[in-house]
Design a protein around this motif. Sequence first.
Motif, PDB file in Angstrom:
ATOM      1  N   LEU A 230      46.396  36.423  28.957  1.00 38.50           N
ATOM      2  CA  LEU A 230      47.443  36.917  28.058  1.00 38.50           C
ATOM      3  C   LEU A 230      48.353  37.891  28.795  1.00 38.50           C
ATOM      4  CD1 LEU A 230      45.380  37.628  24.827  1.00 38.50           C
ATOM      5  CD2 LEU A 230      46.929  35.713  25.228  1.00 38.50           C
ATOM      6  N   SER A 231      49.606  37.855  28.433  1.00 37.97           N
ATOM      7  CA  SER A 231      50.549  38.808  29.023  1.00 37.97           C
ATOM      8  C   SER A 231      50.227  40.213  28.520  1.00 37.97           C
ATOM      9  CB  SER A 231      51.980  38.448  28.623  1.00 37.97           C
ATOM     10  OG  SER A 231      52.170  38.681  27.239  1.00 37.97           O
ATOM     11  N   PRO A 232      50.644  41.234  29.246  1.00 33.52           N
ATOM     12  CA  PRO A 232      50.426  42.603  28.762  1.00 33.52           C
ATOM     13  C   PRO A 232      51.008  42.809  27.357  1.00 33.52           C
ATOM     14  CG  PRO A 232      51.078  42.662  31.057  1.00 33.52           C
ATOM     15  CD  PRO A 232      51.218  41.224  30.596  1.00 33.52           C
ATOM     16  N   ARG A 233      52.140  42.179  27.089  1.00 30.08           N
ATOM     17  CA  ARG A 233      52.758  42.307  25.760  1.00 30.08           C
ATOM     18  C   ARG A 233      51.870  41.683  24.688  1.00 30.08           C
ATOM     19  NH1 ARG A 233      57.832  39.219  23.361  1.00 30.08           N
ATOM     20  NH2 ARG A 233      58.255  40.575  21.610  1.00 30.08           N
ATOM     21  N   ALA A 234      51.310  40.498  24.973  1.00 24.22           N
ATOM     22  CA  ALA A 234      50.440  39.838  24.003  1.00 24.22           C
ATOM     23  C   ALA A 234      49.171  40.656  23.766  1.00 24.22           C
ATOM     24  CB  ALA A 234      50.086  38.432  24.483  1.00 24.22           C
ATOM     25  N   ARG A 235      48.590  41.189  24.835  1.00 26.47           N
ATOM     26  CA  ARG A 235      47.398  42.027  24.687  1.00 26.47           C
ATOM     27  C   ARG A 235      47.707  43.251  23.840  1.00 26.47           C
ATOM     28  NH1 ARG A 235      46.081  42.635  30.509  1.00 26.47           N
ATOM     29  NH2 ARG A 235      46.523  40.480  30.969  1.00 26.47           N
ATOM     30  N   ALA A 236      48.844  43.880  24.106  1.00 26.80           N
ATOM     31  CA  ALA A 236      49.222  45.070  23.336  1.00 26.80           C
ATOM     32  C   ALA A 236      49.406  44.724  21.863  1.00 26.80           C
ATOM     33  CB  ALA A 236      50.501  45.677  23.908  1.00 26.80           C
ATOM     34  N   PHE A 237      50.022  43.584  21.591  1.00 33.45           N
ATOM     35  CA  PHE A 237      50.215  43.157  20.205  1.00 33.45           C
ATOM     36  C   PHE A 237      48.874  42.986  19.501  1.00 33.45           C
ATOM     37  CE2 PHE A 237      50.314  39.684  17.136  1.00 33.45           C
ATOM     38  CZ  PHE A 237      51.220  40.168  16.225  1.00 33.45           C
ATOM     39  N   LEU A 238      47.941  42.286  20.143  1.00 28.42           N
ATOM     40  CA  LEU A 238      46.639  42.046  19.526  1.00 28.42           C
ATOM     41  C   LEU A 238      45.852  43.349  19.361  1.00 28.42           C
ATOM     42  CD1 LEU A 238      45.586  38.751  21.301  1.00 28.42           C
ATOM     43  CD2 LEU A 238      46.370  39.026  18.947  1.00 28.42           C
ATOM     44  N   GLU A 239      45.958  44.226  20.347  1.00 26.54           N
ATOM     45  CA  GLU A 239      45.248  45.499  20.257  1.00 26.54           C
ATOM     46  C   GLU A 239      45.819  46.396  19.171  1.00 26.54           C
ATOM     47  OE1 GLU A 239      45.745  46.759  24.281  1.00 26.54           O
ATOM     48  OE2 GLU A 239      43.891  45.812  24.946  1.00 26.54           O
ATOM     49  N   ASP A 240      47.105  46.266  18.897  1.00 28.93           N
ATOM     50  CA  ASP A 240      47.771  47.120  17.913  1.00 28.93           C
ATOM     51  C   ASP A 240      47.895  46.469  16.539  1.00 28.93           C
ATOM     52  OD1 ASP A 240      48.093  49.049  19.841  1.00 28.93           O
ATOM     53  OD2 ASP A 240      50.141  48.450  20.351  1.00 28.93           O
ATOM     54  N   GLU A 241      47.226  45.348  16.345  1.00 29.70           N
ATOM     55  CA  GLU A 241      47.398  44.600  15.105  1.00 29.70           C
ATOM     56  C   GLU A 241      46.900  45.361  13.874  1.00 29.70           C
ATOM     57  OE1 GLU A 241      45.660  40.692  15.222  1.00 29.70           O
ATOM     58  OE2 GLU A 241      47.284  39.886  14.054  1.00 29.70           O
ATOM     59  N   GLY A 242      46.161  46.424  14.081  1.00 32.68           N
ATOM     60  CA  GLY A 242      45.738  47.260  12.957  1.00 32.68           C
ATOM     61  C   GLY A 242      44.637  46.621  12.149  1.00 32.68           C
ATOM     62  N   ASP A 243      44.851  46.560  10.841  1.00 32.05           N
ATOM     63  CA  ASP A 243      43.825  46.062   9.930  1.00 32.05           C
ATOM     64  C   ASP A 243      43.414  44.629  10.220  1.00 32.05           C
ATOM     65  OD1 ASP A 243      43.841  48.492   8.681  1.00 32.05           O
ATOM     66  OD2 ASP A 243      45.131  47.844   7.033  1.00 32.05           O
ATOM     67  N   GLY A 244      44.274  43.864  10.876  1.00 33.33           N
ATOM     68  CA  GLY A 244      43.941  42.467  11.166  1.00 33.33           C
ATOM     69  C   GLY A 244      42.724  42.315  12.046  1.00 33.33           C
ATOM     70  N   VAL A 245      42.408  43.299  12.870  1.00 38.42           N
ATOM     71  CA  VAL A 245      41.243  43.185  13.735  1.00 38.42           C
ATOM     72  C   VAL A 245      39.951  43.560  13.022  1.00 38.42           C
ATOM     73  CG1 VAL A 245      42.585  43.600  15.810  1.00 38.42           C
ATOM     74  CG2 VAL A 245      41.399  45.496  14.750  1.00 38.42           C
ATOM     75  N   LEU A 246      40.015  44.047  11.799  1.00 33.36           N
ATOM     76  CA  LEU A 246      38.791  44.400  11.089  1.00 33.36           C
ATOM     77  C   LEU A 246      37.905  43.183  10.874  1.00 33.36           C
ATOM     78  CD1 LEU A 246      40.079  46.991   8.465  1.00 33.36           C
ATOM     79  CD2 LEU A 246      38.830  47.424  10.590  1.00 33.36           C
ATOM     80  N   ALA A 247      38.495  42.010  10.677  1.00 29.38           N
ATOM     81  CA  ALA A 247      37.693  40.805  10.530  1.00 29.38           C
ATOM     82  C   ALA A 247      36.947  40.506  11.824  1.00 29.38           C
ATOM     83  CB  ALA A 247      38.586  39.625  10.155  1.00 29.38           C
ATOM     84  N   ASP A 248      37.584  40.716  12.953  1.00 30.60           N
ATOM     85  CA  ASP A 248      36.930  40.505  14.239  1.00 30.60           C
ATOM     86  C   ASP A 248      35.802  41.509  14.457  1.00 30.60           C
ATOM     87  OD1 ASP A 248      38.791  38.533  14.688  1.00 30.60           O
ATOM     88  OD2 ASP A 248      40.053  39.758  15.985  1.00 30.60           O
ATOM     89  N   ALA A 249      35.978  42.735  14.001  1.00 34.54           N
ATOM     90  CA  ALA A 249      34.977  43.776  14.232  1.00 34.54           C
ATOM     91  C   ALA A 249      33.645  43.396  13.606  1.00 34.54           C
ATOM     92  CB  ALA A 249      35.467  45.101  13.673  1.00 34.54           C
ATOM     93  N   GLY A 250      33.656  42.655  12.517  1.00 36.93           N
ATOM     94  CA  GLY A 250      32.426  42.207  11.884  1.00 36.93           C
ATOM     95  C   GLY A 250      31.656  41.228  12.733  1.00 36.93           C
ATOM     96  N   LEU A 251      32.268  40.703  13.777  1.00 36.55           N
ATOM     97  CA  LEU A 251      31.616  39.736  14.645  1.00 36.55           C
ATOM     98  C   LEU A 251      31.006  40.382  15.883  1.00 36.55           C
ATOM     99  CD1 LEU A 251      34.248  36.881  14.391  1.00 36.55           C
ATOM    100  CD2 LEU A 251      32.030  37.003  13.283  1.00 36.55           C
ATOM    101  N   LEU A 252      30.983  41.694  15.946  1.00 35.16           N
ATOM    102  CA  LEU A 252      30.325  42.357  17.064  1.00 35.16           C
ATOM    103  C   LEU A 252      28.871  41.898  17.096  1.00 35.16           C
ATOM    104  CD1 LEU A 252      31.747  45.996  16.860  1.00 35.16           C
ATOM    105  CD2 LEU A 252      32.267  44.233  18.549  1.00 35.16           C
TER     106      LEU A 252
END
Length: 112
Positions: free
Chosen positions: A18-40
Motif C-alpha cells: 500500500l502507498s503511504p497515503r493508503a496506509r494513512a487513510f486506513l490507519e485514520d479511518e476511525g470507528d471503521g477499524v473497530l470491526a477489525d479490532a474484534g478480530l485480534l
Amino acid sequence: AAETFMRAVAGDAAWDRLSPRARAFLEDEGDGVLADAGLLGLDPDGLVRITAPVAILTGGASEPFYGPIADALAARIPGSRRDTLDGLPHPSPITQPGSVAAAVRACLEPAT
C-alpha cells in the motif's frame, strides 16, 4: 487494528504494498477499524474449518484495498467463491443492498 488485520490475513506484503497515503487513510479511518479490532487473535489457519458456503466479494472501487485480503481469505476457505462487483463503491452494502444481495445469491447459487 486495520494494519494488524491485514497483516494477519493477507500477509506483510499486502500491507507493505500500500502507498503511504493508503496506509494513512486506513490507519485514520476511525470507528471503521473497530470491526477489525474484534478480530485480534484471529487464527487464519483455522479458516480451513469453514464448511458453509462463503461468498467473498469486493467492490471495484475498494478492490485495491481489500483485494489482497479477499484473495487471502478465498485461498484459506475451502470452496469459497471470490468475485468483484465492478462499479460499486465501498458503502454499497448499505447504499445499494439490492445489487449486493443479488451478487451474493448468484455467487452462492452453485454451492447449493
